[in-house]
Design a protein around this motif. Structure first.
Motif, PDB file in Angstrom:
ATOM      1  N   ALA A  82      18.424   4.915  28.248  1.00  0.00           N
ATOM      2  CA  ALA A  82      17.455   6.005  28.374  1.00  0.00           C
ATOM      3  C   ALA A  82      16.106   5.584  27.802  1.00  0.00           C
ATOM      4  O   ALA A  82      15.394   6.364  27.179  1.00  0.00           O
ATOM      5  CB  ALA A  82      17.961   7.274  27.683  1.00  0.00           C
ATOM      6  N   HIS A  83      15.748   4.327  28.046  1.00  0.00           N
ATOM      7  CA  HIS A  83      14.498   3.754  27.547  1.00  0.00           C
ATOM      8  C   HIS A  83      13.384   4.007  28.559  1.00  0.00           C
ATOM      9  O   HIS A  83      13.557   3.803  29.756  1.00  0.00           O
ATOM     10  CB  HIS A  83      14.696   2.256  27.322  1.00  0.00           C
ATOM     11  CG  HIS A  83      13.442   1.475  27.133  1.00  0.00           C
ATOM     12  ND1 HIS A  83      13.216   0.255  27.731  1.00  0.00           N
ATOM     13  CD2 HIS A  83      12.321   1.733  26.407  1.00  0.00           C
ATOM     14  CE1 HIS A  83      12.037  -0.200  27.383  1.00  0.00           C
ATOM     15  NE2 HIS A  83      11.466   0.679  26.583  1.00  0.00           N
ATOM     16  N   PRO A  96       7.025   9.754  25.724  1.00  0.00           N
ATOM     17  CA  PRO A  96       7.878   9.185  24.677  1.00  0.00           C
ATOM     18  C   PRO A  96       8.549   7.895  25.124  1.00  0.00           C
ATOM     19  O   PRO A  96       8.520   7.535  26.312  1.00  0.00           O
ATOM     20  CB  PRO A  96       8.905  10.291  24.440  1.00  0.00           C
ATOM     21  CG  PRO A  96       9.033  10.954  25.779  1.00  0.00           C
ATOM     22  CD  PRO A  96       7.661  10.882  26.416  1.00  0.00           C
ATOM     23  N   ALA A  97       9.189   7.217  24.177  1.00  0.00           N
ATOM     24  CA  ALA A  97       9.843   5.947  24.475  1.00  0.00           C
ATOM     25  C   ALA A  97      11.292   6.107  24.914  1.00  0.00           C
ATOM     26  O   ALA A  97      11.932   5.117  25.270  1.00  0.00           O
ATOM     27  CB  ALA A  97       9.770   5.025  23.257  1.00  0.00           C
ATOM     28  N   HIS A  98      11.809   7.354  24.865  1.00  0.00           N
ATOM     29  CA  HIS A  98      13.190   7.580  25.299  1.00  0.00           C
ATOM     30  C   HIS A  98      13.318   8.922  25.997  1.00  0.00           C
ATOM     31  O   HIS A  98      12.555   9.852  25.717  1.00  0.00           O
ATOM     32  CB  HIS A  98      14.156   7.553  24.113  1.00  0.00           C
ATOM     33  CG  HIS A  98      14.403   6.177  23.569  1.00  0.00           C
ATOM     34  ND1 HIS A  98      15.126   5.232  24.246  1.00  0.00           N
ATOM     35  CD2 HIS A  98      14.018   5.588  22.411  1.00  0.00           C
ATOM     36  CE1 HIS A  98      15.188   4.131  23.534  1.00  0.00           C
ATOM     37  NE2 HIS A  98      14.512   4.314  22.418  1.00  0.00           N
ATOM     38  N   ALA A 132      16.547  11.657  27.961  1.00  0.00           N
ATOM     39  CA  ALA A 132      17.868  12.227  27.691  1.00  0.00           C
ATOM     40  C   ALA A 132      18.942  11.146  27.723  1.00  0.00           C
ATOM     41  O   ALA A 132      18.944  10.266  28.586  1.00  0.00           O
ATOM     42  CB  ALA A 132      18.179  13.304  28.716  1.00  0.00           C
ATOM     43  N   GLY A 133      19.860  11.234  26.765  1.00  0.00           N
ATOM     44  CA  GLY A 133      20.951  10.271  26.676  1.00  0.00           C
ATOM     45  C   GLY A 133      20.726   9.185  25.657  1.00  0.00           C
ATOM     46  O   GLY A 133      21.628   8.394  25.370  1.00  0.00           O
ATOM     47  N   SER A 134      19.536   9.115  25.085  1.00  0.00           N
ATOM     48  CA  SER A 134      19.242   8.094  24.094  1.00  0.00           C
ATOM     49  C   SER A 134      19.964   8.386  22.777  1.00  0.00           C
ATOM     50  O   SER A 134      20.116   9.545  22.380  1.00  0.00           O
ATOM     51  CB  SER A 134      17.733   8.026  23.835  1.00  0.00           C
ATOM     52  OG  SER A 134      17.434   7.237  22.704  1.00  0.00           O
ATOM     53  N   VAL A 135      20.351   7.317  22.082  1.00  0.00           N
ATOM     54  CA  VAL A 135      20.953   7.482  20.755  1.00  0.00           C
ATOM     55  C   VAL A 135      19.900   7.816  19.707  1.00  0.00           C
ATOM     56  O   VAL A 135      20.231   8.082  18.554  1.00  0.00           O
ATOM     57  CB  VAL A 135      21.689   6.193  20.317  1.00  0.00           C
ATOM     58  CG1 VAL A 135      22.864   5.920  21.225  1.00  0.00           C
ATOM     59  CG2 VAL A 135      20.739   4.995  20.275  1.00  0.00           C
ATOM     60  N   CYS A 136      18.631   7.807  20.105  1.00  0.00           N
ATOM     61  CA  CYS A 136      17.548   8.064  19.155  1.00  0.00           C
ATOM     62  C   CYS A 136      17.218   9.542  19.017  1.00  0.00           C
ATOM     63  O   CYS A 136      16.375   9.924  18.201  1.00  0.00           O
ATOM     64  CB  CYS A 136      16.297   7.284  19.560  1.00  0.00           C
ATOM     65  SG  CYS A 136      16.546   5.501  19.463  1.00  0.00           S
ATOM     66  N   GLY A 137      17.850  10.409  19.810  1.00  0.00           N
ATOM     67  CA  GLY A 137      17.628  11.846  19.707  1.00  0.00           C
ATOM     68  C   GLY A 137      18.728  12.585  20.437  1.00  0.00           C
ATOM     69  O   GLY A 137      19.044  12.267  21.588  1.00  0.00           O
ATOM     70  N   ALA A 138      19.304  13.592  19.791  1.00  0.00           N
ATOM     71  CA  ALA A 138      20.462  14.274  20.365  1.00  0.00           C
ATOM     72  C   ALA A 138      20.085  15.374  21.350  1.00  0.00           C
ATOM     73  O   ALA A 138      20.868  15.722  22.229  1.00  0.00           O
ATOM     74  CB  ALA A 138      21.324  14.865  19.251  1.00  0.00           C
ATOM     75  N   THR A 157       5.449   0.343  20.054  1.00  0.00           N
ATOM     76  CA  THR A 157       5.240   1.525  19.212  1.00  0.00           C
ATOM     77  C   THR A 157       5.979   1.437  17.881  1.00  0.00           C
ATOM     78  O   THR A 157       5.629   2.133  16.930  1.00  0.00           O
ATOM     79  CB  THR A 157       5.682   2.807  19.939  1.00  0.00           C
ATOM     80  OG1 THR A 157       7.066   2.693  20.314  1.00  0.00           O
ATOM     81  CG2 THR A 157       4.823   3.047  21.175  1.00  0.00           C
ATOM     82  N   HIS A 158       7.001   0.557  17.786  1.00  0.00           N
ATOM     83  CA  HIS A 158       7.720   0.353  16.528  1.00  0.00           C
ATOM     84  C   HIS A 158       8.729  -0.763  16.741  1.00  0.00           C
ATOM     85  O   HIS A 158       8.940  -1.214  17.866  1.00  0.00           O
ATOM     86  CB  HIS A 158       8.448   1.628  16.078  1.00  0.00           C
ATOM     87  CG  HIS A 158       9.495   2.117  17.026  1.00  0.00           C
ATOM     88  ND1 HIS A 158       9.200   2.634  18.279  1.00  0.00           N
ATOM     89  CD2 HIS A 158      10.855   2.157  16.919  1.00  0.00           C
ATOM     90  CE1 HIS A 158      10.313   2.974  18.887  1.00  0.00           C
ATOM     91  NE2 HIS A 158      11.330   2.692  18.095  1.00  0.00           N
ATOM     92  N   ARG A 159       9.328  -1.220  15.643  1.00  0.00           N
ATOM     93  CA  ARG A 159      10.400  -2.200  15.765  1.00  0.00           C
ATOM     94  C   ARG A 159      11.641  -1.461  16.257  1.00  0.00           C
ATOM     95  O   ARG A 159      12.259  -0.690  15.528  1.00  0.00           O
ATOM     96  CB  ARG A 159      10.684  -2.866  14.413  1.00  0.00           C
ATOM     97  CG  ARG A 159      11.789  -3.924  14.503  1.00  0.00           C
ATOM     98  CD  ARG A 159      12.114  -4.523  13.153  1.00  0.00           C
ATOM     99  NE  ARG A 159      12.683  -3.551  12.229  1.00  0.00           N
ATOM    100  CZ  ARG A 159      13.158  -3.856  11.030  1.00  0.00           C
ATOM    101  NH1 ARG A 159      13.109  -5.098  10.602  1.00  0.00           N
ATOM    102  NH2 ARG A 159      13.666  -2.925  10.242  1.00  0.00           N
ATOM    103  N   ASN A 160      12.004  -1.721  17.493  1.00  0.00           N
ATOM    104  CA  ASN A 160      13.108  -0.994  18.115  1.00  0.00           C
ATOM    105  C   ASN A 160      14.457  -1.434  17.561  1.00  0.00           C
ATOM    106  O   ASN A 160      14.640  -2.586  17.159  1.00  0.00           O
ATOM    107  CB  ASN A 160      13.076  -1.204  19.626  1.00  0.00           C
ATOM    108  CG  ASN A 160      11.913  -0.478  20.263  1.00  0.00           C
ATOM    109  OD1 ASN A 160      12.010   0.697  20.570  1.00  0.00           O
ATOM    110  ND2 ASN A 160      10.798  -1.178  20.455  1.00  0.00           N
ATOM    111  N   GLU A 161      15.399  -0.500  17.578  1.00  0.00           N
ATOM    112  CA  GLU A 161      16.723  -0.770  17.049  1.00  0.00           C
ATOM    113  C   GLU A 161      17.814  -0.778  18.113  1.00  0.00           C
ATOM    114  O   GLU A 161      18.889  -1.325  17.899  1.00  0.00           O
ATOM    115  CB  GLU A 161      17.095   0.257  15.973  1.00  0.00           C
ATOM    116  CG  GLU A 161      17.093   1.702  16.439  1.00  0.00           C
ATOM    117  CD  GLU A 161      15.700   2.300  16.543  1.00  0.00           C
ATOM    118  OE1 GLU A 161      15.480   3.123  17.452  1.00  0.00           O
ATOM    119  OE2 GLU A 161      14.835   1.944  15.729  1.00  0.00           O
ATOM    120  N   ASP A 162      17.555  -0.205  19.293  1.00  0.00           N
ATOM    121  CA  ASP A 162      18.629  -0.049  20.274  1.00  0.00           C
ATOM    122  C   ASP A 162      18.509  -0.994  21.463  1.00  0.00           C
ATOM    123  O   ASP A 162      19.374  -0.978  22.339  1.00  0.00           O
ATOM    124  CB  ASP A 162      18.696   1.401  20.767  1.00  0.00           C
ATOM    125  CG  ASP A 162      17.389   1.876  21.373  1.00  0.00           C
ATOM    126  OD1 ASP A 162      16.322   1.441  20.901  1.00  0.00           O
ATOM    127  OD2 ASP A 162      17.430   2.698  22.306  1.00  0.00           O
TER     128      ASP A 162
END
Length: 457
Positions: free
Chosen positions: A12-13, A178-180, A182-188, A53-58
């Motif tokens: 969901a990137h 935004p960077a993500h 629906a379905g991203s682990v970065c927001g429920a 936009t930031h150091r991504n984690e996923d």
């Protein structure tokens, strides 16, 4: 002037390319970055700027890959010692034709988070049209703040300030990117649409209806899962992901090669076919992850120190699987089994199957109090919203480390989720770990909604 959104399935990137008068910028590029070059070519532009936009984690960011191919400069926050690219600070401006891109520091999700403001010089050099918010502000949600467990209130407060003191004051008319999605682990709670404005979010985003104390308390009490591969993404995104130069093209492997390599434990077999196909016949020891779920779940279960052998229905699935895998750093792919499981079957080698059940049978068993185990591999939040009587909940991502929580005296072991896809992953892991009587409830809780099941809340 043009602006295009690139959606990367599974993760969901959302990434973006924007340009004007022969120059273009890419924001948060994915690693298989040919699509950005194609779009730039269609608009007769050269990619000159790349922003993170930031150091991504996923996922692995594709900045170095794209810079290698285009000669563009990379820019990211000065607040993290990146080993590549150029540091930026609040207020820094970049001009691409009439596009003005201005840096806004919006920490909270991470300390190095930035947003990028877009203005059109032809109309106003200050008033923004849009803002690329990274993981600070989503549509319907805000970024997670759990990456700093020793400072939960501090980072939640930083995010509150970034949103309420920096983003929202830009004006209700400003479009957010935004960077993500629906379905991203970065927001429920991210909405299923990819478009909104600051004004709409101010009015309807449920997290933005909270005051500061409520906001901080909500963020501190949130529950998020952290796949083990996140740490690897953190490190590589700070160092710079290894260059691919070209997308890997795995070769077909014959049955003898697959059998020998897998039996010597020199390879992980990843089966990306549908749940129904895997249940019908699969190679013992293989891990099933339905193709569309590879970006989200491969990083939970696949080691990085072994090559991957793919089981597919056709070559079109190979290229998709490769793209999904390289986006999270799996670059060593042994190949794919030529002619798939059918070739394995006709070689006379052993294959196995997983029995499947349907919702009506589950209801019958519950009503007649049959002795069996229901293993719910959905998330904690899904389970708490409604579950079946006596179901045991172990999230699929955490299943290998929690096998001892599964009762061993109730057979069969029936695995389910919301549709049967995560249950397929879980069933393959259970079989790989020696569980014998495993069933996959295809349809799972969605089927319950269709015919009615006894739900406990």
């Amino acid at each position: 002037m043009f602006l295009e959104t690139i959606r990367s399935e599974g993760l969901a990137h959302l990434s973006y390319i924007i340009g004007d008068k022969g120059k273009a910028a890419v924001i948060d590029p994915r690693r298989d970055c040919d699509i950005y070059r194609d779009i730039a070519y269609q608009h007769d532009t050269q990619i000159t700027h790349i922003f993170e936009t930031h150091r991504n984690e996923d996922y692995l960011i594709g900045s170095k890959e794209l810079a290698h191919q285009t000669g563009a400069e990379i820019y990211h926050s000065k607040h993290l010692p990146f080993q590549y690219g150029n540091p930026v600070s609040e207020g820094d401006c970049f001009l691409l034709g009439n596009c003005i891109l201005r840096i806004l520091e919006t920490p909270g999700h991470t300390y190095d988070s930035i947003s990028i403001i877009l203005a059109d010089k032809k109309f106003s050099t200050r008033d923004p049209i849009a803002v690329f918010t990274g993981d600070a502000l989503f549509i319907g949600d805000v970024g997670r703040t759990d990456f700093f467990p020793d400072k939960p209130e501090e980072v939640a407060d930083l995010l509150y300030n970034s949103i309420f003191k920096k983003l929202l004051p830009m004006g209700d008319q400003v479009i957010i990117h935004p960077a993500h999605g629906a379905g991203s682990v970065c927001g429920a709670g991210i909405a299923s649409r990819d478009f909104s404005t600051l004004g709409y979010e101010r009015k309807y985003n449920p997290i933005l209806q909270k005051n500061r104390d409520e906001f901080i308390r909500h963020k501190v009490n949130e529950h998020h899962y952290k796949p083990p591969y996140f740490k690897r993404m953190h490190r590589l995104n700070q160092e710079g992901a290894p260059l691919l130069k070209n997308l890997p093209k795995p070769a077909p492997g014959n049955v003898e090669e697959f059998d020998k390599t897998a039996m010597n434990e020199e390879m992980i077999i990843l089966d990306v076919r549908s749940p129904e196909a895997f249940a019908g016949a699969y190679i013992p020891g293989s891990i099933a992850i339905p193709l569309e779920m590879v970006p989200s779940f491969a990083g939970w279960f696949l080691p990085y120190d072994k090559p991957i052998g793919l089981i597919v229905d056709g070559y079109d699935q190979v290229e998709t699987a490769v793209r999904y895998l390289i986006r999270i750093g799996y670059d060593t792919i042994f190949g794919y089994l030529e002619k798939g499981v059918h070739k394995w079957e006709i070689s006379g080698r052993k294959y196995e199957s997983i029995p499947t059940v349907y919702a009506g049978e589950i209801i019958r068993r519950i009503n007649t109090k049959e002795d069996f185990t229901l293993l719910d591999v959905r998330s904690k939040e899904e389970f708490e919203r409604g579950h079946l009587p006596n179901a045991v909940n172990v999230y699929v991502g955490e299943l290998p480390d929690n096998l001892d929580k599964i009762p061993g005296d109730h057979h069969p072991l029936t695995v389910f989720c919301s549709t049967g896809k995560r249950a397929t992953i879980a069933a393959s892991l259970l079989k790989k770990n020696g569980f014998e009587e495993v069933e996959n409830w295809l349809g799972s809780m969605t089927a319950c909604s269709a015919i009615g099941c006894p739900i406990v809340t």
